[in-house]
Design a protein around this motif. Structure first.
Motif, short mmCIF file in Angstrom:
data_model
loop_
_atom_site.label_atom_id
_atom_site.label_comp_id
_atom_site.label_asym_id
_atom_site.label_seq_id
_atom_site.Cartn_x
_atom_site.Cartn_y
_atom_site.Cartn_z
N LEU A 34 88.88 -57.33 -18.60
CA LEU A 34 87.65 -57.75 -17.96
C LEU A 34 86.80 -56.53 -17.64
O LEU A 34 87.31 -55.50 -17.21
N ARG A 78 84.49 -60.92 -20.80
CA ARG A 78 85.68 -60.66 -21.61
C ARG A 78 85.38 -61.03 -23.05
O ARG A 78 84.75 -62.03 -23.32
N LYS A 79 85.85 -60.19 -23.97
CA LYS A 79 85.70 -60.47 -25.39
C LYS A 79 86.87 -61.30 -25.87
O LYS A 79 87.97 -61.18 -25.36
N TYR A 86 83.01 -64.95 -22.99
CA TYR A 86 83.71 -65.60 -21.90
C TYR A 86 83.35 -64.86 -20.64
O TYR A 86 83.47 -63.63 -20.58
N SER A 119 91.52 -59.00 -23.80
CA SER A 119 91.50 -59.75 -22.56
C SER A 119 91.13 -58.90 -21.36
O SER A 119 91.16 -59.39 -20.25
#
Lengths: 112, 115
Positions: free
Chosen positions: A100, A93-94, A32, A98
């Motif tokens: 960043l 982001r993984k 993401y 969450s």
């Protein structure tokens, strides 16, 4: 360590031109990605995001492109305006968390 | 619809002192994260609070602590201030602690200067 970084620290364009801001990432676990705009004296402002199952996403005057093969992210701004002058950050982001991870930013200057 | 609000906007402290920064999340958001942004750098993750508990923490010493209240607002505390703590402290809120697709919304930050 893994991080998100930007290719160019500064970018100068003429008003009305299209701008392209690039970002390279190295964390393959990230799926993401987000672009933020930060004006002087303000916090980062969300522009557009994209998930890793997408290659392209369009917003109002902005397009984000994701190339997972070379781990490259770009932000295209159409018809750049003086109000677009700011520092632009990409962030990743993984899904497992969450937080960043931000790059160092690109300073975009729009010349009239 | 109020966005993320932070107070104070500016603060000057002396080395060794303690500071408390405050944040109210965007309406409807329940998760608060704190970031430190040094001049000319991207923000660095400090920690995240959800359901009044610290859920994730970045690479910051124990001098940095926080709290989340039942109304989702949050505080960041820094003890034994060092000159290197001078930075812009950003609060960000989101819906849920790990939901992809729920982007972080940032406040305008608190500018902390340690002399």
């Amino acid at each position: 360590g893994e991080s998100v970084g930007l290719h160019l620290p500064t970018l100068s364009v003429q008003e009305g031109d299209n701008s392209i801001i690039n970002c390279a990432y190295s964390n393959s676990a990230s799926d993401y990605f987000i672009w933020y705009k930060q004006e002087s004296g303000k916090g980062p402002q969300f522009i557009i995001d994209i998930r890793s199952n997408m290659d392209k996403r369009q917003g109002q005057r902005v397009t984000v492109l994701l190339n997972k093969t070379v781990k490259h992210l770009s932000l295209q701004i159409a018809a750049t305006q003086p109000g677009d002058s700011a520092v632009y950050f990409c962030a990743e982001r993984k899904t497992s968390g969450s937080r960043l991870t931000f790059g160092e930013g690109t300073q975009l200057t729009v010349n009239p | 619809d109020a966005g993320v609000t932070q107070s104070p906007t500016h603060l000057i402290k002396t080395r060794g002192q303690q500071v408390t920064l405050r944040c109210s999340p965007k309406s409807g958001h329940d998760t608060v994260s704190w970031y430190q942004q040094a001049l000319g750098q991207g923000p660095q993750f400090i920690f995240q609070y959800y359901e009044e508990e610290e859920r994730q923490r970045g690479n910051f010493p124990d001098r940095f602590s926080g709290h989340q209240f039942p109304n989702y607002s949050s505080e960041l505390n820094v003890n034994a201030l060092l000159l290197g703590d001078s930075a812009l402290y950003l609060c960000a809120s989101s819906l849920g602690p790990g939901q992809v697709g729920s982007p972080l919304h940032f406040g305008n930050g608190t500018r902390l200067t340690v002399t």
